[in-house]
Design an enzyme around this catalytic site. Structure first.
Site, PDB file in Angstrom:
ATOM      1  CE  LYS A   9      31.030  41.670  42.192  1.00 53.52           C
ATOM      2  NZ  LYS A   9      32.479  41.600  42.455  1.00 53.52           N
TER       3      LYS A   9
ATOM      4  NE  ARG B 274      37.446  48.430  49.143  1.00 48.63           N
ATOM      5  CZ  ARG B 274      38.535  47.868  48.640  1.00 48.63           C
ATOM      6  NH1 ARG B 274      39.672  48.537  48.576  1.00 48.63           N
ATOM      7  NH2 ARG B 274      38.510  46.628  48.202  1.00 48.63           N
TER       8      ARG B 274
HETATM    9  N1  BES Z   1      31.530  41.571  47.186  1.00 47.85           N
HETATM   10  C1  BES Z   1      32.770  41.655  46.515  1.00 47.85           C
HETATM   11  C2  BES Z   1      33.807  40.704  47.075  1.00 47.85           C
HETATM   12  C3  BES Z   1      33.649  39.265  46.709  1.00 47.85           C
HETATM   13  C4  BES Z   1      33.902  38.829  45.423  1.00 47.85           C
HETATM   14  C5  BES Z   1      33.327  38.350  47.662  1.00 47.85           C
HETATM   15  C6  BES Z   1      33.792  37.500  45.109  1.00 47.85           C
HETATM   16  C7  BES Z   1      33.233  37.015  47.358  1.00 47.85           C
HETATM   17  C8  BES Z   1      33.460  36.581  46.076  1.00 47.85           C
HETATM   18  C9  BES Z   1      33.333  43.054  46.634  1.00 47.85           C
HETATM   19  O1  BES Z   1      32.413  44.077  46.646  1.00 47.85           O
HETATM   20  C10 BES Z   1      34.215  43.267  45.458  1.00 47.85           C
HETATM   21  O2  BES Z   1      33.709  43.273  44.362  1.00 47.85           O
HETATM   22  N2  BES Z   1      35.505  43.440  45.680  1.00 47.85           N
HETATM   23  C11 BES Z   1      36.428  43.618  44.627  1.00 47.85           C
HETATM   24  C12 BES Z   1      37.414  44.677  45.038  1.00 47.85           C
HETATM   25  C13 BES Z   1      38.314  45.136  43.945  1.00 47.85           C
HETATM   26  C14 BES Z   1      37.508  45.882  42.897  1.00 47.85           C
HETATM   27  C15 BES Z   1      39.378  46.020  44.527  1.00 47.85           C
HETATM   28  C16 BES Z   1      37.130  42.289  44.392  1.00 47.85           C
HETATM   29  O3  BES Z   1      37.407  41.578  45.358  1.00 47.85           O
HETATM   30  O4  BES Z   1      37.356  41.955  43.237  1.00 47.85           O
HETATM   31 MN    MN Z   2      31.878  44.673  44.667  1.00 52.07          MN
END
Ligand code: BES
Ligand code: MN
Ligand code: ZN
Length: 501
Positions: free
Chosen positions: A281, A355
């Site tokens: 990230k 997931r």
């Molecule tokens: N935990 C995150 C989702 C999230 C991000 C919640 C920011 C709250 C604030 C999750 O694991 C994630 O990183 N999801 C990705 C999915 C994508 C790579 C398809 C996302 O939402 O960017």
């Molecule tokens: Mn994630």
């Protein structure tokens, strides 16, 4: 904070402060009228002078009001009488206790439960009042140095809730204890979310589950890596393999319903820190990914609430918990994992890890022959884009279950919004190299995530709550919200009422 229910008169009340409401029309609540009468029109005069306009959430603290024993009177604006619903009621309660935190009053008597709120009975009104008060006064300073703990001048230590009729006392007491149980669960969920990720590890969550089970006398199992390997949870283990922290798979058995009653299973995402893994990230606000275990926290919080209520229902809690870290052993984009169901998954983005841990937990849930499975997860940033920070995203393969959850959210003032999960979206998860990919592209991100999970939830009625936008607040007020513990608790209470009626 100590709570009590009492039926006294406002003018004779002996505490540090009494709280009474005033509408925007300048109409006084019953208790405000009583004080006005006892004080020879003091309250009316203050309002005429324009110091209290009655707008929702306005507050004014008066001292030494003539004719009263009580040292202080707090006037709270209620807004327009015709708009005064549960939501406004809770807002007024919160504004009132927040403002009093800065005062010297520690024993406070509230006359707000007498206000008419739609057609609500006293039990609900007292429950909302108690819950809103505890929500507004929540503090997290467990890990601040003692000297700098944010001690307000003098916190409210005792709150007496006034009821108009002594015949209402019993119902009011019931509302009070409902809300105290719920607030204990909400507060646990907030605490777990707020703890730093070097403290709140998978092992810590497992310890918390064991502690709860001991306190309330139910069974918990904690499955370790070896047991998970035997079960074939390749997807969950794939996410955990880049971390030094051992993964845990927590199973809580709260079985206080009838023996033959099929359980509700709650599944909570427990990523105690989400770096994104190899698909790292960006740096800004990454600290907030400590909240990526808020689904797990909400399951623990809900168990605390229902256990404190001694709710007669069978409920199983399942929490897959680990970290998502980049490492020499971490899962790579392009890796294919074999889930417990046997379905293979091509990991195209290691940041779509929620997931991957939930799918194995959903397969595991089959063994309980559940009446319903609800998973709770901070699953997608896309859900925040879709719904912002007000509503939780709700996805389900069963409309009746979706309706139950939506209704529970309305009642608990912890709302969800029903999102589509049509088959049309499923092909976005196609993979050239495995049964499915773990991402579906930029469009409809929260829906494709739900579609992914639905493939592992075919054997039972299932709903998925995406709490990415609702589990915590960012910015100056950064902190866990405890959501959706109120929704889940209300859902289970309604189920228990149904099965026992
Ligand atoms: N935990 C995150 C989702 C999230 C991000 C919640 C920011 C709250 C604030 C999750 O694991 C994630 O990183 N999801 C990705 C999915 C994508 C790579 C398809 C996302 O939402 O960017
Ligand atoms: Mn994630
Ligand atoms: Zn995540």
């Amino acid at each position: 904070m100590e709570f009590s229910i009492k039926n006294t008169s406002a003018a004779k009340e002996l505490s540090d402060c009494i709280i009474v409401g005033v509408y925007e029309s300048h109409q006084l609540s019953v208790a405000a009228q009583a004080i006005d009468l006892a004080s020879n029109g003091f309250i009316s005069k203050v309002i005429e002078r324009g110091d209290m306009d009655g707008k929702l959430e306005a507050t004014l603290l008066l001292h030494d009001v003539p004719g009263l024993i009580c040292e202080r009177v707090q006037l709270v604006g209620l807004g327009k009488a015709e708009d005064f619903t549960e939501k406004q009621y809770c807002k007024a309660v919160k504004a009132s206790v927040k403002a009093l935190e800065k005062s010297g009053a520690s024993h406070v008597t509230s006359f707000l439960a007498e206000l008419p709120v739609k057609a609500l009975g006293i039990r609900r009104k007292v429950a909302y009042l108690t819950e809103a008060t505890l929500d507004a006064t929540y503090k997290f300073d467990a890990i601040k140095r003692k000297e700098v703990k944010s001690a307000p001048k003098k916190a409210i230590t005792q709150l007496t809730i006034h009821v108009e009729l002594s015949s209402e006392k019993q119902q009011a007491e019931a509302g009070l204890s409902d809300a105290q149980a719920l607030a204990a669960g909400v507060s646990l969920a907030k605490d777990l979310g707020n703890l730093p990720p070097n403290v709140c590890t998978p092992t810590y969550l497992a310890t918390q589950a064991l502690l709860l089970a001991k306190t309330y006398n139910f069974k918990v199992e904690v499955l370790e890596r070896e047991a998970l390997q035997k079960l074939g949870m390749g997807s969950f283990l794939g996410v955990s393999q880049g971390s030094e922290e051992p993964p845990k798979f927590i199973v809580m058995h709260y079985l206080k319903g009838k023996k033959q009653q099929k359980p509700v299973v709650l599944v909570g995402k427990g990523i105690t820190f989400d770096t994104g893994g190899i698909s790292l990230k960006p740096g800004s606000e990454m600290d907030e990914m400590k909240y990526d275990m808020c689904g797990a926290a909400s399951v623990l919080g809900t168990f605390k609430a229902i256990a404190a209520m001694d709710l007669p229902l069978n409920v199983i809690g399942v929490i897959p918990t680990c970290e998502n870290m980049p490492d020499g052993r971490a899962v790579r984009p392009g890796d294919v994992l074999t889930s417990m169901s046997g379905l293979t998954i091509e990991v195209l983005n290691t940041d779509a890890e929620g997931r991957l841990i939930l799918c194995d937990a959903l397969t595991y849930a089959e063994r309980f022959e559940p009446s319903a499975v609800v998973d709770i997860a901070t699953l997608t940033g896309a859900c925040v884009i879709a719904l912002g920070h007000h509503a939780t995203g709700l996805f389900s393969n069963n409309d009746a279950l979706a309706q139950e959850l939506l209704q529970a959210g309305e009642t608990a003032l912890d709302r969800a919004w029903h999102m589509p999960m049509w088959d049309d979206y499923q092909p976005l998860l196609d993979s050239n190299f495995a049964d499915m990919a773990n991402i579906g592209g930029r469009a409809a991100g929260s829906i494709t995530a739900a579609c992914f999970l639905s493939r592992f939830a075919k054997k039972y009625h299932w709903a998925h709550l995406d709490i990415a936008g609702t589990a915590w607040k960012s910015g100056k007020e950064k902190g866990g919200t405890g959501r959706p513990v109120p929704l889940l608790t209300e859902f289970l209470v309604a189920r228990a009422n149904q099965s026992n009626s």
